[in-house]
Write a protein that holds these residues in place. Structure first.
Motif, PDB file in Angstrom:
ATOM      1  N   PHE A 156       2.335   0.119 -29.988  1.00 31.54           N
ATOM      2  CA  PHE A 156       2.284  -1.344 -30.104  1.00 31.54           C
ATOM      3  C   PHE A 156       1.700  -1.677 -31.473  1.00 31.54           C
ATOM      4  CE2 PHE A 156      -1.540   0.095 -27.910  1.00 31.54           C
ATOM      5  CZ  PHE A 156      -2.553  -0.457 -28.673  1.00 31.54           C
ATOM      6  N   GLY A 157       2.249  -2.714 -32.096  1.00 28.21           N
ATOM      7  CA  GLY A 157       1.801  -3.075 -33.431  1.00 28.21           C
ATOM      8  C   GLY A 157       2.025  -1.919 -34.389  1.00 28.21           C
ATOM      9  N   PHE A 158       0.951  -1.537 -35.081  1.00 29.00           N
ATOM     10  CA  PHE A 158       1.017  -0.404 -35.993  1.00 29.00           C
ATOM     11  C   PHE A 158       0.398   0.846 -35.376  1.00 29.00           C
ATOM     12  CE2 PHE A 158      -3.028  -2.468 -36.721  1.00 29.00           C
ATOM     13  CZ  PHE A 158      -3.921  -1.421 -36.807  1.00 29.00           C
ATOM     14  N   VAL A 159      -0.030   0.758 -34.131  1.00 35.21           N
ATOM     15  CA  VAL A 159      -0.723   1.864 -33.461  1.00 35.21           C
ATOM     16  C   VAL A 159       0.296   2.858 -32.924  1.00 35.21           C
ATOM     17  CG1 VAL A 159      -2.295   2.512 -31.602  1.00 35.21           C
ATOM     18  CG2 VAL A 159      -2.637   0.366 -32.849  1.00 35.21           C
ATOM     19  N   THR A 160       0.142   4.117 -33.311  1.00 32.92           N
ATOM     20  CA  THR A 160       1.062   5.171 -32.880  1.00 32.92           C
ATOM     21  C   THR A 160       0.406   6.067 -31.836  1.00 32.92           C
ATOM     22  OG1 THR A 160       0.327   6.672 -34.636  1.00 32.92           O
ATOM     23  CG2 THR A 160       2.168   5.184 -35.146  1.00 32.92           C
ATOM     24  N   LYS A 161       1.218   6.914 -31.219  1.00 33.17           N
ATOM     25  CA  LYS A 161       0.713   7.855 -30.214  1.00 33.17           C
ATOM     26  C   LYS A 161      -0.369   8.773 -30.792  1.00 33.17           C
ATOM     27  CE  LYS A 161       2.209  11.584 -27.115  1.00 33.17           C
ATOM     28  NZ  LYS A 161       3.361  12.355 -26.593  1.00 33.17           N
ATOM     29  N   PRO A 162      -0.185   9.372 -31.992  1.00 28.32           N
ATOM     30  CA  PRO A 162      -1.262  10.216 -32.538  1.00 28.32           C
ATOM     31  C   PRO A 162      -2.582   9.470 -32.720  1.00 28.32           C
ATOM     32  CG  PRO A 162       0.783  10.640 -33.694  1.00 28.32           C
ATOM     33  CD  PRO A 162       1.042   9.460 -32.821  1.00 28.32           C
ATOM     34  N   MET A 163      -2.526   8.197 -33.107  1.00 27.71           N
ATOM     35  CA  MET A 163      -3.760   7.411 -33.252  1.00 27.71           C
ATOM     36  C   MET A 163      -4.475   7.292 -31.908  1.00 27.71           C
ATOM     37  SD  MET A 163      -2.616   4.272 -35.720  1.00 27.71           S
ATOM     38  CE  MET A 163      -1.967   4.540 -37.370  1.00 27.71           C
ATOM     39  N   LEU A 164      -3.694   6.992 -30.866  1.00 27.86           N
ATOM     40  CA  LEU A 164      -4.290   6.860 -29.538  1.00 27.86           C
ATOM     41  C   LEU A 164      -4.865   8.192 -29.061  1.00 27.86           C
ATOM     42  CD1 LEU A 164      -1.617   4.623 -27.751  1.00 27.86           C
ATOM     43  CD2 LEU A 164      -3.852   3.931 -28.633  1.00 27.86           C
ATOM     44  N   LEU A 165      -4.175   9.299 -29.376  1.00 24.76           N
ATOM     45  CA  LEU A 165      -4.653  10.608 -28.964  1.00 24.76           C
ATOM     46  C   LEU A 165      -5.958  10.974 -29.663  1.00 24.76           C
ATOM     47  CD1 LEU A 165      -1.334  12.695 -28.796  1.00 24.76           C
ATOM     48  CD2 LEU A 165      -2.680  11.775 -26.897  1.00 24.76           C
ATOM     49  N   VAL A 166      -6.103  10.588 -30.918  1.00 25.78           N
ATOM     50  CA  VAL A 166      -7.345  10.855 -31.650  1.00 25.78           C
ATOM     51  C   VAL A 166      -8.513  10.110 -30.996  1.00 25.78           C
ATOM     52  CG1 VAL A 166      -8.553  10.344 -33.799  1.00 25.78           C
ATOM     53  CG2 VAL A 166      -6.329  11.458 -33.873  1.00 25.78           C
ATOM     54  N   VAL A 167      -8.289   8.840 -30.676  1.00 23.33           N
ATOM     55  CA  VAL A 167      -9.338   8.057 -30.006  1.00 23.33           C
ATOM     56  C   VAL A 167      -9.647   8.658 -28.639  1.00 23.33           C
ATOM     57  CG1 VAL A 167      -9.938   5.800 -29.066  1.00 23.33           C
ATOM     58  CG2 VAL A 167      -8.730   5.956 -31.250  1.00 23.33           C
ATOM     59  N   LEU A 168      -8.591   9.039 -27.913  1.00 26.54           N
ATOM     60  CA  LEU A 168      -8.785   9.642 -26.594  1.00 26.54           C
ATOM     61  C   LEU A 168      -9.571  10.937 -26.681  1.00 26.54           C
ATOM     62  CD1 LEU A 168      -8.137   9.687 -23.556  1.00 26.54           C
ATOM     63  CD2 LEU A 168      -5.994  10.875 -24.120  1.00 26.54           C
ATOM     64  N   PRO A 216       0.367  17.850 -30.813  1.00 30.69           N
ATOM     65  CA  PRO A 216      -0.879  18.186 -31.506  1.00 30.69           C
ATOM     66  C   PRO A 216      -1.094  17.226 -32.673  1.00 30.69           C
ATOM     67  CG  PRO A 216       0.852  19.714 -32.154  1.00 30.69           C
ATOM     68  CD  PRO A 216       1.460  18.801 -31.125  1.00 30.69           C
ATOM     69  N   THR A 217      -2.109  16.414 -32.604  1.00 32.13           N
ATOM     70  CA  THR A 217      -2.283  15.381 -33.636  1.00 32.13           C
ATOM     71  C   THR A 217      -2.554  15.975 -35.012  1.00 32.13           C
ATOM     72  OG1 THR A 217      -4.586  15.164 -32.912  1.00 32.13           O
ATOM     73  CG2 THR A 217      -3.014  13.569 -32.070  1.00 32.13           C
ATOM     74  N   MET A 218      -3.061  17.205 -35.067  1.00 30.09           N
ATOM     75  CA  MET A 218      -3.275  17.826 -36.367  1.00 30.09           C
ATOM     76  C   MET A 218      -1.960  18.232 -37.034  1.00 30.09           C
ATOM     77  SD  MET A 218      -6.419  17.653 -37.122  1.00 30.09           S
ATOM     78  CE  MET A 218      -7.355  16.536 -36.078  1.00 30.09           C
ATOM     79  N   ALA A 219      -0.836  18.039 -36.324  1.00 31.76           N
ATOM     80  CA  ALA A 219       0.472  18.252 -36.940  1.00 31.76           C
ATOM     81  C   ALA A 219       0.887  17.052 -37.792  1.00 31.76           C
ATOM     82  CB  ALA A 219       1.525  18.514 -35.868  1.00 31.76           C
ATOM     83  N   ARG A 220       0.099  15.993 -37.766  1.00 34.81           N
ATOM     84  CA  ARG A 220       0.280  14.876 -38.696  1.00 34.81           C
ATOM     85  C   ARG A 220      -0.698  15.100 -39.845  1.00 34.81           C
ATOM     86  NH1 ARG A 220       3.199  10.568 -36.260  1.00 34.81           N
ATOM     87  NH2 ARG A 220       3.092   9.554 -38.309  1.00 34.81           N
TER      88      ARG A 220
END
Length: 261
Positions: free
Chosen positions: A26-38, A115-119
């Motif tokens: 939603f907006g500019f928020v991506t799945k990796p961003m949400l995973l980092v916060v999670l 894996p968010t570190m793949a970004r």
């Protein structure tokens, strides 16, 4: 990446770099961003709950929490920084290890499977904005800015004729290559691992459901067996890469604090 035609009307397009280009949730928020916060929420919640009521004979949760902390403290921070200085850096090394580990493990967790570190931006941020400033700051604070640069770029024992070349190489390594390679290691491992798992998983599904050849359908089982085996290998690599990142970070700090030899 080119498509592969196996039977008439069936075309398999292997996953490539585009698999990592996820649309915003939603907006500019991506799945990796949400995973980092999670990941931060998961780590904080786990360690708070596991250590809320400490016991002499630890529960399983407390044992795992203590093991991870002890490993970060003694096997990484103490070993690399030294018993004189390591204590104040334990929270940082512990946080780096657990944060990267959690974000790496997402790659094999069902439904998350990324894996968010793949970004590349995430490991670069950790390296350039956290590790890089810290180890240069503590080195300058201990040795003074002149002493630190002398220790790093012109240590005793380097012959005069090669000193200019040595200084240039060391400057490039300490101030540019170290933070970059620190990030590339974990990024490349997570990127490649995720891609390989996707190829075998999607390839197996394609062979089973999309091909009309009876001879090719049993091959899907082989692809899935490889995918399962690679999942265990990937789990090992995910833990290993978190360890290497924390280990090198502590090593850089230890080297910055060390006296010139």
């Amino acid at each position: 990446m080119g498509a592969l035609v196996l039977t008439e009307g069936a075309t398999f397009t292997p996953p490539g770099a585009e698999s990592f280009e996820l649309p915003p949730v939603f907006g500019f928020v991506t799945k990796p961003m949400l995973l980092v916060v999670l990941s931060v929420i998961i780590i904080a919640t786990y360690f708070l709950l596991a250590t809320r009521k400490l016991k002499v004979v630890p529960t399983k949760g407390q044992f795992v929490a203590e093991f991870i902390y002890d490993f970060s403290r003694n096997n990484i921070a103490r070993e690399q920084i030294g018993s004189r200085d390591f204590k104040r850096f334990v929270p940082m090394i512990f946080a780096l290890f657990t944060f990267i580990l959690m974000n790496n493990l997402y790659g094999i967790i069902p439904f998350l499977q990324f894996p968010t570190m793949a970004r590349f931006g995430f490991p670069v941020a950790l390296s350039v904005l956290v590790v890089y400033p810290v180890y240069h700051y503590v080195g300058i604070k201990r040795h003074g800015i002149g002493g630190y640069f002398k220790k790093e770029l012109a240590p005793a024992g380097v012959p005069g004729p090669v000193l200019p070349l040595f200084a240039v190489i060391e400057f490039a390594e300490k101030f540019f290559l170290n933070p970059l390679t620190l990030a590339i290691r974990v990024f490349a491992a997570m990127f490649a691992g995720h891609l390989i798992l996707a190829v075998f998983t999607l390839g197996g599904t394609f062979l089973l459901t999309e091909t009309s050849s009876i001879a090719l359908k049993p091959v899907s089982l082989v692809a899935w067996i490889f995918a399962i085996g690679l999942t265990f290998l990937e789990a090992f690599i995910q833990v290993l890469q978190a360890y290497i990142f924390a280990l090198l970070s502590a090593g850089y700090i230890g080297a910055a604090l060390a006296a010139e030899h």
